[in-house]
Design an enzyme around this catalytic site. Structure first.
Site, PDB file in Angstrom:
ATOM      1  NE  ARG A 126      -3.302   0.167   2.898  1.00 15.98           N
ATOM      2  CZ  ARG A 126      -4.364  -0.242   2.234  1.00 15.98           C
ATOM      3  NH1 ARG A 126      -4.833   0.466   1.216  1.00 15.98           N
ATOM      4  NH2 ARG A 126      -4.968  -1.353   2.565  1.00 15.98           N
ATOM      5  CE1 TYR A 127       0.472   3.942   4.497  1.00 21.06           C
ATOM      6  CE2 TYR A 127       0.803   1.672   5.163  1.00 21.06           C
ATOM      7  CZ  TYR A 127       0.137   2.866   5.310  1.00 21.06           C
ATOM      8  OH  TYR A 127      -0.850   2.994   6.250  1.00 21.06           O
ATOM      9  NE  ARG A 130       5.377   2.206   6.108  1.00 24.91           N
ATOM     10  CZ  ARG A 130       4.982   3.336   5.546  1.00 24.91           C
ATOM     11  NH1 ARG A 130       5.535   3.756   4.425  1.00 24.91           N
ATOM     12  NH2 ARG A 130       3.996   4.033   6.082  1.00 24.91           N
ATOM     13  CB  CYS A 139      -3.536 -16.042  16.146  1.00 22.98           C
ATOM     14  SG  CYS A 139      -3.552 -14.910  14.756  1.00 22.98           S
ATOM     15  CB  CYS A 143      -8.242 -10.527  18.815  1.00 26.33           C
ATOM     16  SG  CYS A 143      -6.521 -10.852  19.262  1.00 26.33           S
ATOM     17  CB  CYS A 146      -9.092 -10.561  14.231  1.00 27.10           C
ATOM     18  SG  CYS A 146      -7.755 -10.686  13.021  1.00 27.10           S
ATOM     19  CG  ASP A 307      -9.366  -1.598  11.318  1.00 27.39           C
ATOM     20  OD1 ASP A 307      -9.207  -0.368  11.209  1.00 27.39           O
ATOM     21  OD2 ASP A 307      -8.426  -2.415  11.296  1.00 27.39           O
ATOM     22  CG  ASP A 344      -5.520   0.851   8.540  1.00 25.03           C
ATOM     23  OD1 ASP A 344      -5.352   1.340   7.408  1.00 25.03           O
ATOM     24  OD2 ASP A 344      -4.754   0.004   9.042  1.00 25.03           O
ATOM     25  CE  LYS A 351      -0.819   0.727  10.431  1.00 21.40           C
ATOM     26  NZ  LYS A 351      -0.400   0.131   9.137  1.00 21.40           N
TER      27      LYS A 351
HETATM   28  C1  PLP Z   1       0.329  -0.864   8.999  1.00 20.04           C
HETATM   29  C2  PLP Z   1       0.838  -1.239   7.691  1.00 20.04           C
HETATM   30  C3  PLP Z   1       2.183  -1.063   7.352  1.00 20.04           C
HETATM   31  C4  PLP Z   1       3.189  -0.476   8.322  1.00 20.04           C
HETATM   32  O1  PLP Z   1       2.884   0.863   8.579  1.00 20.04           O
HETATM   33  P1  PLP Z   1       3.816   1.744   9.537  1.00 20.04           P
HETATM   34  O2  PLP Z   1       3.033   3.006   9.742  1.00 20.04           O
HETATM   35  O3  PLP Z   1       5.104   1.951   8.805  1.00 20.04           O
HETATM   36  O4  PLP Z   1       4.007   0.985  10.794  1.00 20.04           O
HETATM   37  C5  PLP Z   1       2.582  -1.413   6.094  1.00 20.04           C
HETATM   38  N1  PLP Z   1       1.707  -1.905   5.179  1.00 20.04           N
HETATM   39  C6  PLP Z   1       0.417  -2.069   5.468  1.00 20.04           C
HETATM   40  C7  PLP Z   1      -0.494  -2.581   4.429  1.00 20.04           C
HETATM   41  C8  PLP Z   1      -0.072  -1.742   6.730  1.00 20.04           C
HETATM   42  O5  PLP Z   1      -1.362  -1.927   7.027  1.00 20.04           O
HETATM   43  S1  SF4 Z   2      -5.628  -9.331  15.994  1.00 16.35           S
HETATM   44 FE1  SF4 Z   2      -6.055 -11.035  14.562  1.00 16.35          FE
HETATM   45  S2  SF4 Z   2      -4.054 -11.515  13.661  1.00 16.35           S
HETATM   46 FE2  SF4 Z   2      -3.660 -10.331  15.553  1.00 16.35          FE
HETATM   47  S3  SF4 Z   2      -3.413 -11.895  17.163  1.00 16.35           S
HETATM   48 FE3  SF4 Z   2      -5.544 -11.239  17.192  1.00 16.35          FE
HETATM   49  S4  SF4 Z   2      -6.578 -12.767  15.897  1.00 16.35           S
HETATM   50 FE4  SF4 Z   2      -4.387 -12.901  15.437  1.00 16.35          FE
END
Ligand code: PLP
Ligand code: SF4
Length: 390
Positions: A126-127, A130, A139, A143, A146, A307, A344, A351
Site C-alpha cells: 500500500r505504501y 514498505r 494465531c 481476538c 480481528c 476497524d 486505518d 493509517k
Molecule cells: C500498517 C501497515 C504497514 C506499516 O505501517 P507503519 O506506519 O510503517 O508501521 C505497512 N503496510 C500495510 C499494508 C499496513 O497496514
Molecule cells: S488481531 Fe487477529 S491476527 Fe492479531 S493476534 Fe488477534 S486474531 Fe491474530
C-alpha cells in the site's frame, strides 16, 4: 502531602505460573512449554464450559463462531480471566458473543481494503517503501475484533493463499521496498527453523534494510519466547517486533520476562493497541498499560480505532474517546508512553494520524497553540524585515 492516587490492581506485574488448570496444579515444566499451551487451548464450547460459567450471549456466540472466526484461548491467557466478572476485559477480547452476528451496514469483511492491494497473494503493498507480508493465518488465540478475521483462523469464508516464492521474487524486483513487516496471523507460531528460513531469504535481498514482525504471541503465549528463538532472531538484525496488548493485566511476570529476553537480544519493541469498549476505553487503564509497557522496554507505537470489521460494533468506541485518551496522556506522562492514535481509513487509505487539537489558529505571521493544560501561546514567524543590532 497529597495522598497517592488509588492504584489499580492491574498496575502490578502478577505471575500466572505455575498455573492451575482444570482445578489441578500443573507441573511447571508442562505449563512453561509452548506446545503444551497450544495443545491445551480452549477451542470448543465443551472445554470452555468446563472452566467457566457462560452467559447466554456468550454461549450463543461460541456456537456461531465456528463459521466465522474460530475460538481459541491458551491456558496462560485464559488464566487472566476473572471468572466472577461478566465484564472482565480479558474475557471480552477472546470469548465470542452473540453480538458478533449483528450487522452494522457500515461494517465490512475487509475494512482496510487489503485484498485489492495484493500484487501477489498474501503480500499487501500500500505504501511506497514498505510491504506487509501475511505469512500465516493462524494465531495462538483469536481476538474477536480481528481486522483480518476474513482469513484468520481458517473458519471464515475466505482462505489465505500466501505464495511466499512469488512474494520473494516480487520483492527482488521492487527495489523501492526497504521495509518488510511479517504478520498474519502470527509469524511467531512458526518453528524457529521455518521462521529462520523466511528471514534468511528476505535478508538475501540486499535492498531490504529493515525487517519487522507483528505478533501477539508474547502476550498469548509467552512460553514461546525462548533463548533459542531470540538468538535466531538476533541473526537477522535490524529486526524490530511490534507486540499487541490492550490491557495492563495482560502484562504478567511471564510476559515481562519474554519481552526482556527479546530486548536483551537487541530487538526494539513497539506495541499496538486497539481501542475497545469495556476493555481499555479509560484513560487510567490506558495509562497503567503504557507505564507497564515502558517498564518492559516496549514503546507504545499505535492506538488503533477499532476497524469497521463485521460484527465488532459491541467492542467499538467513538473516535472522540480515542482523542480524549490521548489528550489525557500527552503532557501528563512520559512522552515515550504516548502512542499515536490512528484510523486505518475504511476501504483502504492506510493509517491516518488523529490528534487532539493543539493548533488553534495559523496565518503567515503567527501560530496560536495551546498546551496540555489548555493555556494558550502565540508563536511568531521569523520576521521578513532586516534585523537591527541591539
Ligand atoms: C500498517 C501497515 C504497514 C506499516 O505501517 P507503519 O506506519 O510503517 O508501521 C505497512 N503496510 C500495510 C499494508 C499496513 O497496514
Ligand atoms: S488481531 Fe487477529 S491476527 Fe492479531 S493476534 Fe488477534 S486474531 Fe491474530
Amino acid at each position: 502531602m497529597p495522598s497517592p492516587p488509588q492504584e489499580l490492581p492491574e498496575k502490578a506485574f502478577v505471575s500466572h505460573a505455575p498455573g492451575y488448570w482444570g482445578g489441578q496444579l500443573i507441573d511447571p515444566s508442562d505449563w512453561n512449554d509452548a506446545n503444551w499451551q497450544l495443545r491445551h487451548r480452549i477451542n470448543s464450547l465443551e472445554k470452555l464450559e468446563a472452566h467457566l460459567e457462560l452467559s447466554s450471549e456468550e454461549r450463543a456466540g461460541v456456537l456461531l463462531s465456528g463459521s466465522k472466526l474460530a475460538m481459541a484461548i491458551t491456558p496462560h491467557y485464559f488464566n487472566l480471566i476473572e471468572a466472577d466478572n461478566p465484564d472482565c476485559p480479558i474475557r471480552r477480547q477472546v470469548i465470542p458473543r452473540i453480538e458478533e452476528t449483528l450487522h452494522d451496514p457500515v461494517e465490512m469483511d475487509d475494512p482496510c481494503g487489503e485484498d485489492g492491494r495484493m500484487p501477489v497473494p498474501g503480500l499487501v503493498h500500500r505504501y511506497p517503501d514498505r510491504v506487509l507480508l501475511l505469512v500465516t493465518d493462524r494465531c495462538a488465540a483469536y481476538c474477536r475484533y480481528c481486522t483480518r478475521s476474513r482469513v484468520v483462523s481458517g473458519a471464515g469464508q475466505q482462505e489465505l493463499h500466501t505464495d511466499l516464492e512469488a512474494a520473494f521474487s516480487y520483492l527482488e524486483r521492487h527495489t523501492e521496498v526497504r521495509d518488510v513487516l511479517l504478520s498474519g496471523g502470527d509469524p511467531l507460531l512458526f518453528s524457529d527453523a521455518k521462521l529462520d528460513a523466511i528471514l534468511t531469504r528476505l535478508r538475501s535481498i540486499k535492498h531490504l534494510e529493515f525487517l519487522r514482525i507483528g505478533s501477539r504471541v508474547p502476550i498469548f503465549l509467552p512460553q514461546r519466547i525462548t533463548p533459542q528463538l531470540c538468538q535466531m532472531l538476533a541473526r537477522h538484525h535490524p529486526l524490530w517486533i511490534s507486540i499487541h496488548t490492550n490491557h495492563p493485566r495482560e502484562l504478567t511476570t511471564e510476559v515481562r520476562s519474554g519481552l526482556e529476553m527479546l530486548a536483551n537480544h537487541g530487538i526494539p519493541l513497539g506495541n499496538q493497541s486497539v481501542l475497545l469498549r469495556g476493555v481499555n476505553d479509560d484513560a487510567e487503564v490506558m495509562k497503567s498499560l503504557v507505564h507497564k509497557l515502558l517498564m518492559c522496554r516496549v514503546r507504545p507505537y499505535y492506538l488503533y480505532q477499532c476497524d469497521l470489521i463485521r460484527g465488532s460494533s459491541h467492542l467499538r468506541c467513538s473516535v472522540s474517546k480515542g482523542i480524549e485518551i490521548i489528550e489525557q496522556l500527552r503532557g501528563h506522562t512520559t512522552g515515550y508512553a504516548v502512542p499515536q492514535f490512528v484510523i486505518d481509513a475504511p476501504g483502504g487509505g492506510g493509517k491516518v494520524p488523529i490528534n487532539p487539537q493543539y493548533l488553534l489558529q495559523r496565518d503567515e505571521q503567527r501560530t496560536l497553540i495551546r498546551n496540555f493544560e489548555g493555556r494558550r501561546f502565540e508563536v511568531a514567524e521569523p520576521t521578513a524585515l532586516p534585523l537591527i543590532h541591539d
